[in-house]
Write a protein that holds these residues in place. Sequence first.
Motif, PDB file in Angstrom:
ATOM      1  N   ALA A 106     111.589   1.967  56.175  1.00  0.00           N
ATOM      2  CA  ALA A 106     110.681   1.748  55.045  1.00  0.00           C
ATOM      3  C   ALA A 106     111.379   0.913  53.968  1.00  0.00           C
ATOM      4  O   ALA A 106     110.774   0.005  53.384  1.00  0.00           O
ATOM      5  N   ILE A 139     102.367   2.316  53.517  1.00  0.00           N
ATOM      6  CA  ILE A 139     103.511   2.720  54.350  1.00  0.00           C
ATOM      7  C   ILE A 139     103.559   4.246  54.471  1.00  0.00           C
ATOM      8  O   ILE A 139     104.012   4.788  55.493  1.00  0.00           O
ATOM      9  N   CYS A 143     109.519   2.604  48.655  1.00  0.00           N
ATOM     10  CA  CYS A 143     109.088   2.850  50.041  1.00  0.00           C
ATOM     11  C   CYS A 143     109.958   3.920  50.688  1.00  0.00           C
ATOM     12  O   CYS A 143     109.460   4.810  51.388  1.00  0.00           O
ATOM     13  N   LEU A 191     108.655  -2.568  60.832  1.00  0.00           N
ATOM     14  CA  LEU A 191     107.365  -1.908  61.069  1.00  0.00           C
ATOM     15  C   LEU A 191     107.222  -1.382  62.490  1.00  0.00           C
ATOM     16  O   LEU A 191     106.433  -0.466  62.737  1.00  0.00           O
ATOM     17  N   ARG A 232      99.543   0.265  59.460  1.00  0.00           N
ATOM     18  CA  ARG A 232     100.646  -0.602  59.904  1.00  0.00           C
ATOM     19  C   ARG A 232     100.157  -2.037  60.078  1.00  0.00           C
ATOM     20  O   ARG A 232     100.872  -2.992  59.725  1.00  0.00           O
TER      21      ARG A 232
END
Length: 318
Positions: A182, A21, A165, A295, A304
């Motif tokens: 995220a 990420i 994240c 995403l 991704r």
Amino acid sequence: RGFVYDSRNNLQMRGLVILLISKAAGPSTAELSFQHNMVSGIYSSQRSLAEITELIHTAFLVHRGIVNIGELKSCDGPLKDMQFGNKMAVLSGDFLLANACTSLAQLQNTKVVELISSAIGDLVQGIYYENSKSSEENCLTDDIGISRWTEQVFLSHSALLAKSCQAAMELAKHSTEIQDMAFQYGKHMSMSHKLHSDLQPFVKESSSDTMAFSLNSAPAILHQEFLGREAWIKQIREPCAPRDSCVRWHCYCRTTPTHCACVFRQLQEAIKAGKGVTSAIDLCRCHGNRALAALEHFPPSEARDALANIVCAVTRFP
């Protein structure tokens, strides 16, 4: 730490997700001066964060391995060995956690320290909820609905990855919106992962033997909601009534005797016949879709795509 990172039998899923990420988000326009610290599109601080997250997760796994001395039998081995093992588990887990906290301070980012510290608090709280009834006599299953189950699973399984994240985005000085996306990806992907794990005893076709499952897993909780609490308790008790004296149920049941396996098989088939399994699959895919939606706020890239593939892997069922 060398023992933990043996590079052979070690699946570091959380660290991998954080690195992916971080690469998917790329460099922030607000931090152009730090781009010389990037390797393969990832800041060195983000790599450190990935290791910290894995250390915290491993520390809690080690702590969870502590044995309840009160439940041991003579056939389990010498008591002093178990006591020594417990001491080593506590010390080893504390050592890993101390290493993680030291590395966290070296990142020199107050918000990241706050995020990861709160994630550690969430882990403790979630594990406390999981174990709060395990010592009660005749504890068959928790009287909770799927909404309460979701809250508890977020604390014990999702909070660490979700906040890590978000922290990875903070280290790169990304916007609040990207940080939130995220967080949402980490949260919903890990929820899907937990649901996928809970569903395995009910959807695996290759295994001929009955797989041990928790009476507080998502399919069982949803089955209880559709069936009703009283009917569910009756369904659990009835198969083992003739052998009441030799079957002891716990919140997390694992069984070896043949008659116990028969009881598990009956309960497994009852849950399969109800709506619990299909509802859990739907819930797993719902969380997966929300992770994929998060995403979409990241630019197209191989990283991704890899994150999307992880979601697809845990939401695919036979």
